[in-house]
Design an enzyme around this catalytic site. Structure first.
Site, PDB file in Angstrom:
ATOM      1  N   GLU A 122      -9.416   2.513  -0.392  1.00  0.00           N
ATOM      2  CA  GLU A 122      -8.973   3.722   0.788  1.00  0.00           C
ATOM      3  C   GLU A 122      -8.518   4.798  -0.167  1.00  0.00           C
ATOM      4  OE1 GLU A 122      -6.238   2.546   3.774  1.00  0.00           O
ATOM      5  OE2 GLU A 122      -6.224   4.460   4.147  1.00  0.00           O
ATOM      6  N   ASP A 161       2.640   9.561   7.964  1.00  0.00           N
ATOM      7  CA  ASP A 161       3.071   9.282   6.758  1.00  0.00           C
ATOM      8  C   ASP A 161       4.631   9.370   6.446  1.00  0.00           C
ATOM      9  OD1 ASP A 161       0.819   7.885   5.319  1.00  0.00           O
ATOM     10  OD2 ASP A 161      -0.197   9.855   6.041  1.00  0.00           O
ATOM     11  N   TYR A 200      -8.029  -1.964  11.196  1.00  0.00           N
ATOM     12  CA  TYR A 200      -6.988  -1.789  10.783  1.00  0.00           C
ATOM     13  C   TYR A 200      -5.708  -2.137  11.560  1.00  0.00           C
ATOM     14  CZ  TYR A 200      -4.025   1.032   7.428  1.00  0.00           C
ATOM     15  OH  TYR A 200      -2.874   1.400   6.564  1.00  0.00           O
TER      16      TYR A 200
END
Lengths: 418, 256
Positions: free
Chosen positions: B50, B61, B175
């Protein structure tokens, strides 16, 4: 006769907005808006949307909200005839005095409204972001009033230029967290608040302070501020005996502007102008004039106009006013620009400081640096349109800006006895 | 075979061999010059790699990936540069690649041009953390035209009916975000994580990879069996930040 499809489409879109059909089920104002958030926040936003649907129009909630606006915020705020500016500009100028609202700016309308909503939704804590500190102060005050713990994220750059507001927030019981990442201003503070919310979407209520972000925030925040325009329109009719020819407000994220503008969107003879931060120039990175110079993109949950480079990196902004220093803008403003109902322009820092001094001298009102942008736009307009009736949203007071203002001594000649 | 099926196949193979590993690296970090070299080193122990496209506002993040993103942007890393560099080295890279990007750089690039350029660069799928399924139709269709998949993310907060939709519509893999939070947080994996992953694996016909908060061999062992594979991001970016060899770190994740 040649058909003008764009104009017809624009008229239909405006009609849909006025009929309450926008934002649509997907949170769109035409092409703008939507909900671009991490998957973790989708259920939280759906819950918020359901809460907005259930409570916003519910008589019990409305009654409580109106009581707080009346008894605690100090609404309705005055509509003041600006005699000095009217003389100086050769116009009939009126000011909607949001600077008289509790905590010194319009921000309190939204803060108390959403704090009440947070309570109804069972939130255990409230988080907020702030740029100039006004929304942080308003949120801290509202949470103290309602009895909810409050944490405010504020960029490190803003903390240093708005120190008195930081102390106010702490005294009002809020925890202030300095954001050291990204541009260290409002945009970074929103990013950090979103990260906090992602970590506890069930127990935390995110009290977003401008008409930006993912659906339903742009709609929710506008509804919390619609009292500004509703009051101002009725006051104009009563005090001036007519509607204004033109309405002006400053635009960063655009919450005071959308609250003021909404009441006049359906009045075709009322020209509406939003004034953004022109900063120190028209180049990328020199201003925060998102609508005047930006391009469409996705920032912080919404498809709207943003300041970005050709690679889609959002750019830092520049403005003497912390509250307008933002690379995006509320999607409803992008929509109103796209259909030609509202015109957006930029005012540069030097003109803004001069307008602030003029309002001080002529009206005895220290307006906020953010708000002074609206006066720059209005003054220009008055030069081109003499003798007209004008309404300016005086969105906040400038006491908080003294540390900035002392660095820019007034150049205006003294009035009295001269 | 469509590009996104290469991802699925590689992960199924990895799962059969004791658990698939999907390392995440920010493109051009710590240095743009060593991007391909780092990619080769990472790919040695990866079933799928990734690659993060840096963005100015990475709202999902934590500090580590924020830092690497801002540093990469400073050094001129852009989606265009990433695709061009990968295309130049297309012949040397066998591992299927997935690009992780926030939506705005993809919008700025233009969907029409992006699908073809990504395919040429060996990109088999995209992970777009701020593009929920409801907003994704235009992007999915544009990528699907080139056989490139959009990987859907699910979280512990995703309701059951939504989980079914997301698993059905995902391409490449699913995911599964392990924690309610951002990447690289200090939090331990929650106690109920294996139940959650087993449930997602049951609903999904594609391999399920667990991501967020996975840092050590102990974490990998704990999740083995509950998911086809794991995604390791912040912990690897910290290794790259220190200038250490990612091979040793990744090999240790795989070795009991």
């Amino acid at each position: 006769m040649q058909a003008k499809p764009k104009e017809q489409d624009d008229a239909a879109l405006l009609a849909a907005l006025l009929a309450g059909e926008l934002p649509d089920a997907r949170g769109r104002f035409g092409a703008f808006g939507g909900r671009y958030v991490p998957e973790t926040l989708v259920p939280a936003l759906e819950r918020l949307e359901a809460g907005v649907r259930d409570y916003l129009r519910e008589p019990g909630f409305q009654e409580e909200f109106c009581h707080e606006l009346f008894e605690w915020v100090g609404r309705p705020t005055a509509l003041t005839p600006a005699r000095g500016l009217s003389r100086a500009w050769g116009a009939d100028v009126w000011l909607k005095r949001e600077d008289l609202a509790h905590t010194g700016a319009h921000k309190i309308n939204n803060a108390i409204g959403q704090a009440l909503l947070a309570k109804r939704l069972g939130a255990k804590r409230v988080i907020a972001e702030t740029g100039a500190g006004q929304h942080g102060v308003a949120s801290a005050a509202a949470c103290a009033r309602i009895g909810l713990p409050c944490r405010v994220y504020m960029g490190a750059v803003d903390i240093s230029r708005q120190a008195p507001n930081v102390d106010r927030m702490r005294r009002l019981g809020a925890e202030v967290v300095a954001v050291e990442s990204g541009d260290k201003t409002l945009r970074a503070a929103i990013d950090e608040a979103l990260r906090d919310w992602v970590s506890d979407p069930d127990g935390t209520y995110y009290l977003l302070g401008s008409a930006v972000g993912p659906h339903p925030y742009p709609y929710l925040v506008r509804e919390m501020h619609r009292c500004i325009g509703d009051e101002a329109r009725a006051q104009m009719l009563k005090q001036a005996g007519k509607l204004p020819d033109a309405v002006f407000a400053c635009v960063g994220g655009g919450s005071n502007a959308i609250g003021l503008f909404h009441a006049f969107l359906g009045d075709p003879d009322v020209e509406i102008v939003g004034v953004e931060a022109g900063g120190i120039g028209s180049g990328l990175g020199q201003n925060a004039a998102t609508l005047a110079t930006g391009t469409p993109g996705v920032l912080q949950g919404s498809y709207t106009m943003i300041l970005q480079d050709p690679n889609g990196q959002v750019q830092e902004t520049q403005s003497v006013s912390a509250g307008l220093d933002y690379s995006g803008v509320g999607p409803e403003h992008a929509f109103l620009q796209s259909i030609g109902r509202v015109r957006y322009e930029a005012a540069g820092d030097a003109d803004v400081l001069d307008a602030l001094d003029e309002v001080c001298a002529e009206e005895g009102i220290l307006t906020a640096l953010e708000t002074a942008h609206a006066f720059v736009g209005a003054r220009e307009w008055a030069r081109k349109n003499p003798g007209k009736t004008m309404l300016i949203g005086n969105s906040g007071r400038g006491d908080k800006d003294m540390s900035t203002l002392v660095q820019h001594p007034t150049t205006r000649a003294r009035h009295a006895g001269a | 075979m469509q590009a996104h099926e290469r991802i699925t196949e590689a992960l199924q193979r990895g799962a059969a061999e004791g658990g698939a590993l999907v390392p995440f690296m920010t493109a051009g970090y710590p240095e743009p010059d060593t991007f391909i070299e780092t990619l080769h080193a990472v790919a040695e122990h990866a079933d799928v790699v990734e690659i993060g496209v840096p963005f100015s506002d990475p709202m999902a993040d934590g500090m580590t990936i924020q830092r690497s993103s801002f540093a990469a942007i400073e050094k001129g890393v852009s989606l265009r540069w990433i695709l061009e560099t990968l295309t130049e080295h297309r012949e040397d890279i066998d591992t299927p690649l997935v690009l992780m990007s926030y939506l705005n750089p993809l919008l700025a690039y233009g969907y029409d041009e992006l699908g073809a350029a990504a395919l040429k660069a060996g990109v088999c799928g995209f992970i777009v953390p701020d593009l929920p399924f409801e907003e994704s139709a235009a992007f999915r269709e544009a990528m699907q035209a080139h056989g490139i998949g959009l990987v859907q993310l699910v979280t512990p907060a995703t309701p059951a009916d939504r989980l079914e939709t997301l698993c059905r519509e995902s391409r490449g893999f699913v995911y599964a975000v392990t924690i309610t939070g951002i990447t690289g947080g200090g939090a331990e994996l929650p106690a109920e994580v294996t139940d959650y992953l087993e449930n997602v694996s049951e609903v999904s016909s594609l391999p399920v990879c667990a991501g967020f908060g996975i840092r050590s061999r102990a974490d990998v062992e704990r999740l083995a069996g509950a998911a086809a594979g794991v995604i390791v991001g912040s912990a690897l970016v910290e290794v790259l930040e220190r200038g250490d060899d990612p091979r040793a770190f990744l090999a240790a994740l795989r070795t009991p």
